[in-house]
Design a protein around this motif. Structure first.
Motif, PDB file in Angstrom:
ATOM      1  N   THR A  69       4.953  -0.964  14.792  1.00  0.00           N
ATOM      2  CA  THR A  69       5.620  -0.254  13.695  1.00  0.00           C
ATOM      3  C   THR A  69       6.150   1.118  14.096  1.00  0.00           C
ATOM      4  O   THR A  69       6.988   1.678  13.378  1.00  0.00           O
ATOM      5  N   TYR A  70       5.702   1.657  15.217  1.00  0.00           N
ATOM      6  CA  TYR A  70       6.139   2.993  15.630  1.00  0.00           C
ATOM      7  C   TYR A  70       7.160   2.860  16.753  1.00  0.00           C
ATOM      8  O   TYR A  70       6.872   2.245  17.786  1.00  0.00           O
ATOM      9  N   THR A  71       8.321   3.412  16.546  1.00  0.00           N
ATOM     10  CA  THR A  71       9.404   3.271  17.530  1.00  0.00           C
ATOM     11  C   THR A  71       9.585   4.509  18.397  1.00  0.00           C
ATOM     12  O   THR A  71      10.537   4.594  19.168  1.00  0.00           O
ATOM     13  N   GLY A  72       8.657   5.445  18.278  1.00  0.00           N
ATOM     14  CA  GLY A  72       8.794   6.689  19.027  1.00  0.00           C
ATOM     15  C   GLY A  72       8.330   6.624  20.470  1.00  0.00           C
ATOM     16  O   GLY A  72       8.417   7.617  21.198  1.00  0.00           O
ATOM     17  N   ALA A  94       5.440  11.087  12.108  1.00  0.00           N
ATOM     18  CA  ALA A  94       5.221  10.655  13.484  1.00  0.00           C
ATOM     19  C   ALA A  94       4.027  11.338  14.134  1.00  0.00           C
ATOM     20  O   ALA A  94       3.470  10.814  15.113  1.00  0.00           O
ATOM     21  N   ALA A  95       3.623  12.484  13.604  1.00  0.00           N
ATOM     22  CA  ALA A  95       2.478  13.184  14.188  1.00  0.00           C
ATOM     23  C   ALA A  95       1.226  12.315  14.135  1.00  0.00           C
ATOM     24  O   ALA A  95       0.385  12.376  15.043  1.00  0.00           O
ATOM     25  N   TYR A  96       1.093  11.488  13.113  1.00  0.00           N
ATOM     26  CA  TYR A  96      -0.080  10.619  13.016  1.00  0.00           C
ATOM     27  C   TYR A  96      -0.030   9.505  14.059  1.00  0.00           C
ATOM     28  O   TYR A  96      -1.048   9.164  14.658  1.00  0.00           O
ATOM     29  N   ALA A  97       1.122   8.933  14.275  1.00  0.00           N
ATOM     30  CA  ALA A  97       1.245   7.914  15.319  1.00  0.00           C
ATOM     31  C   ALA A  97       0.947   8.517  16.682  1.00  0.00           C
ATOM     32  O   ALA A  97       0.249   7.909  17.512  1.00  0.00           O
ATOM     33  N   GLN A  98       1.436   9.707  16.914  1.00  0.00           N
ATOM     34  CA  GLN A  98       1.207  10.367  18.195  1.00  0.00           C
ATOM     35  C   GLN A  98      -0.266  10.720  18.384  1.00  0.00           C
ATOM     36  O   GLN A  98      -0.793  10.662  19.507  1.00  0.00           O
ATOM     37  N   GLU A  99      -0.938  11.071  17.296  1.00  0.00           N
ATOM     38  CA  GLU A  99      -2.371  11.359  17.373  1.00  0.00           C
ATOM     39  C   GLU A  99      -3.148  10.094  17.700  1.00  0.00           C
ATOM     40  O   GLU A  99      -4.091  10.115  18.510  1.00  0.00           O
ATOM     41  N   SER A 100      -2.780   8.983  17.078  1.00  0.00           N
ATOM     42  CA  SER A 100      -3.414   7.704  17.385  1.00  0.00           C
ATOM     43  C   SER A 100      -3.217   7.355  18.852  1.00  0.00           C
ATOM     44  O   SER A 100      -4.162   6.952  19.548  1.00  0.00           O
ATOM     45  N   TYR A 149       1.844   4.829   9.002  1.00  0.00           N
ATOM     46  CA  TYR A 149       2.610   3.801   8.294  1.00  0.00           C
ATOM     47  C   TYR A 149       2.924   4.239   6.867  1.00  0.00           C
ATOM     48  O   TYR A 149       4.038   4.022   6.364  1.00  0.00           O
ATOM     49  N   ILE A 150       1.963   4.859   6.219  1.00  0.00           N
ATOM     50  CA  ILE A 150       2.141   5.236   4.820  1.00  0.00           C
ATOM     51  C   ILE A 150       3.050   6.449   4.669  1.00  0.00           C
ATOM     52  O   ILE A 150       3.900   6.490   3.776  1.00  0.00           O
ATOM     53  N   THR A 151       2.903   7.438   5.558  1.00  0.00           N
ATOM     54  CA  THR A 151       3.647   8.699   5.415  1.00  0.00           C
ATOM     55  C   THR A 151       4.930   8.740   6.227  1.00  0.00           C
ATOM     56  O   THR A 151       5.830   9.525   5.924  1.00  0.00           O
ATOM     57  N   VAL A 192       0.838  -1.201   0.000  1.00  0.00           N
ATOM     58  CA  VAL A 192       0.000   0.000   0.000  1.00  0.00           C
ATOM     59  C   VAL A 192       0.872   1.250   0.000  1.00  0.00           C
ATOM     60  O   VAL A 192       0.652   2.194  -0.784  1.00  0.00           O
ATOM     61  N   ARG A 193       1.871   1.270   0.864  1.00  0.00           N
ATOM     62  CA  ARG A 193       2.761   2.429   0.964  1.00  0.00           C
ATOM     63  C   ARG A 193       3.465   2.694  -0.363  1.00  0.00           C
ATOM     64  O   ARG A 193       3.541   3.841  -0.834  1.00  0.00           O
ATOM     65  N   THR A 194       3.949   1.644  -0.997  1.00  0.00           N
ATOM     66  CA  THR A 194       4.633   1.775  -2.278  1.00  0.00           C
ATOM     67  C   THR A 194       3.693   2.313  -3.355  1.00  0.00           C
ATOM     68  O   THR A 194       4.061   3.196  -4.141  1.00  0.00           O
ATOM     69  N   LYS A 195       2.475   1.795  -3.387  1.00  0.00           N
ATOM     70  CA  LYS A 195       1.507   2.223  -4.403  1.00  0.00           C
ATOM     71  C   LYS A 195       1.111   3.682  -4.219  1.00  0.00           C
ATOM     72  O   LYS A 195       0.968   4.431  -5.200  1.00  0.00           O
ATOM     73  N   VAL A 196       0.909   4.092  -2.979  1.00  0.00           N
ATOM     74  CA  VAL A 196       0.538   5.487  -2.720  1.00  0.00           C
ATOM     75  C   VAL A 196       1.681   6.415  -3.115  1.00  0.00           C
ATOM     76  O   VAL A 196       1.467   7.460  -3.752  1.00  0.00           O
ATOM     77  N   GLN A 197       2.906   6.036  -2.760  1.00  0.00           N
ATOM     78  CA  GLN A 197       4.059   6.870  -3.114  1.00  0.00           C
ATOM     79  C   GLN A 197       4.233   6.985  -4.619  1.00  0.00           C
ATOM     80  O   GLN A 197       4.728   7.998  -5.125  1.00  0.00           O
ATOM     81  N   ALA A 198       3.803   5.946  -5.347  1.00  0.00           N
ATOM     82  CA  ALA A 198       3.916   5.959  -6.813  1.00  0.00           C
ATOM     83  C   ALA A 198       2.718   6.620  -7.480  1.00  0.00           C
ATOM     84  O   ALA A 198       2.625   6.644  -8.719  1.00  0.00           O
ATOM     85  N   ASN A 199       1.788   7.134  -6.686  1.00  0.00           N
ATOM     86  CA  ASN A 199       0.568   7.754  -7.210  1.00  0.00           C
ATOM     87  C   ASN A 199      -0.232   6.792  -8.078  1.00  0.00           C
ATOM     88  O   ASN A 199      -0.896   7.191  -9.043  1.00  0.00           O
ATOM     89  N   ALA A 200      -0.192   5.513  -7.742  1.00  0.00           N
ATOM     90  CA  ALA A 200      -0.902   4.486  -8.499  1.00  0.00           C
ATOM     91  C   ALA A 200      -2.354   4.391  -8.027  1.00  0.00           C
ATOM     92  O   ALA A 200      -2.666   4.618  -6.855  1.00  0.00           O
ATOM     93  N   GLU A 201      -3.235   4.047  -8.951  1.00  0.00           N
ATOM     94  CA  GLU A 201      -4.650   3.884  -8.643  1.00  0.00           C
ATOM     95  C   GLU A 201      -5.013   2.401  -8.534  1.00  0.00           C
ATOM     96  O   GLU A 201      -4.389   1.556  -9.184  1.00  0.00           O
TER      97      GLU A 201
END
Length: 392
Positions: free
Chosen positions: A165-168, A119-125, A114-116, A48-57
């Motif tokens: 997955t988050y090491t912070g 760390a702000a998203y992990a901290q928000e979760s 995970y995709i981006t 998923v991460r690879t596909k999003v980074q490649a702007n794939a649909e």
């Protein structure tokens, strides 16, 4: 109405389906749990991460849908309650919507992390999970088991991603685990005798929580309940003249079974116990079957080659056909169905079609038509992003 003796009905409830080539199939916890391993694993997430980074649909559009939703906000104010009280159809609604949506937001943020790798998203979760683990002590009123299942399913997915997955750092991780162990599991692990989508959702949460807690005993218990309930939720012709039932419900006559199946007396492949109620609730059941099967597969026990996979295939195809607009025949639900299946087809379709190569024409049409699949605001979220065309 189909005729059957009480003895014949009893024979149908004496055990799980012995699937051709597989015999009696008993799911069991692995020697060591795979993490992350609740519905999604590392290989799926990396694709998923690879596909999003490649702007794939369709992944990019699905990601944009998720990240643009209120669930991905980095300034969400958690709304925890000590006691969440939910009556029938969430009336009264004291914290029911707040809990479910905070849990979906925590999962959304974990996916966004995970995709981006922001760390702000992990901290928000973590912020959302910490708010609830510091506060909640109970679920009450008639919908308590279902509410616990809905929220617990999302909490488990969020916690699994963040922990592994988050090491912070997550200082209150053990408190969150205690919340799942003491507030959530006791409400769901023993199941219920309510409509099938209840118990399936409850077992989805129970299996996810058990994986997070590395709890083999409760995992095995939840999986055993799941297999019995899934076999009693979706009819396939191998079941015989009547659907399977959950023994504790004492559905020991044809009349009782027909009544429980919303008055439906003709049984065909893919019909579910709630098809003639409405497709919304049917979608809940189908979704949970898909999610539990995914978790089980990740944990080393692939159910897709058993009766569970066949029930899921048939249920998806049958409901998709009528969701797409085919007029129901007079023998089906009196000639009228209530559509609204929801964003629930991606996971099962991917497992059966993408991975196993099964042709599923109606399910494929509906799934592709509905992309990107969003959230049902209860316990399903972003499955085009996570599961579309994902062979891992």
């Amino acid at each position: 109405m189909l005729a059957a003796t009480v003895g014949a009905v009893a024979a149908l409830v004496t055990g799980l389906l012995a699937w051709p080539g597989g015999g009696q199939h008993a799911s069991a916890a692995p020697a060591t749990f795979v993490h992350p391993g609740v519905v999604l694993d590392t290989a799926q997430l990396d694709l998923v991460r690879t596909k999003v980074q490649a702007n794939a649909e369709p992944w990019k559009s699905a990601y944009n849908q998720m990240i643009g939703s209120s669930y991905a906000s980095l300034t969400r104010a958690a709304k925890p309650r000590a006691t969440v009280e939910c009556g029938s159809y969430s009336n009264p609604n004291y914290g029911c919507t707040d809990e479910r949506e905070d849990a979906i937001a925590a999962y959304t943020d974990a996916l966004a992390w995970y995709i981006t790798r922001n760390a702000a998203y992990a901290q928000e979760s973590i912020k959302l999970m910490d708010a609830w683990s510091a506060t909640i002590t109970a679920h009450t009123n008639s919908n308590a088991p279902l509410q616990t299942g809905w929220a617990g399913s999302s909490w488990a997915k969020a916690a699994e991603l963040v922990k592994y997955t988050y090491t912070g750092g997550w200082p209150n991780q053990s408190r969150f685990a205690t919340m799942l162990r003491t507030v959530y599991l006791p409400e769901i692990i023993n199941g219920s005798n309510s409509n099938g989508n209840w118990e399936l959702t409850m077992m989805e949460a129970a299996t996810g929580i058990s994986v997070f807690l590395d709890d083999k005993t409760d995992y095995d218990k939840a999986m055993a309940t799941f297999r019995t309930r899934a076999a009693a939720y979706v009819y396939i012709s191998a079941d015989g003249a009547l659907p399977k039932t959950v023994p504790s419900q004492n559905l020991n006559t044809t009349a009782k079974i027909v009544s429980y199946w919303q008055g439906q007396s003709t049984f065909v492949d893919g019909l579910t116990q709630e098809t003639c109620r409405d497709f919304v609730h049917t979608g809940y059941g189908i979704s949970s079957i898909s999610h539990i099967a995914e978790t089980s597969r990740i944990q080393g026990d692939d159910l897709y080659g058993t009766d569970i996979g066949e029930r899921l295939r048939q249920a998806l195809g049958f409901q998709s056909k009528y969701e797409l607009g085919t007029a129901p025949p007079s023998w089906l639900c009196g000639g009228s169905v209530t559509r609204g299946l929801g964003p629930v087809t991606e996971t099962g379709f991917n497992a059966l079609h993408t991975r196993r190569g099964v042709a599923m024409t109606n399910t494929q049409t509906l799934t592709e038509q509905n992309r990107p699949a969003g959230s049902n605001n209860l316990f399903v979220a972003w499955e085009t992003l996570t599961n579309a065309n994902n062979p891992n």
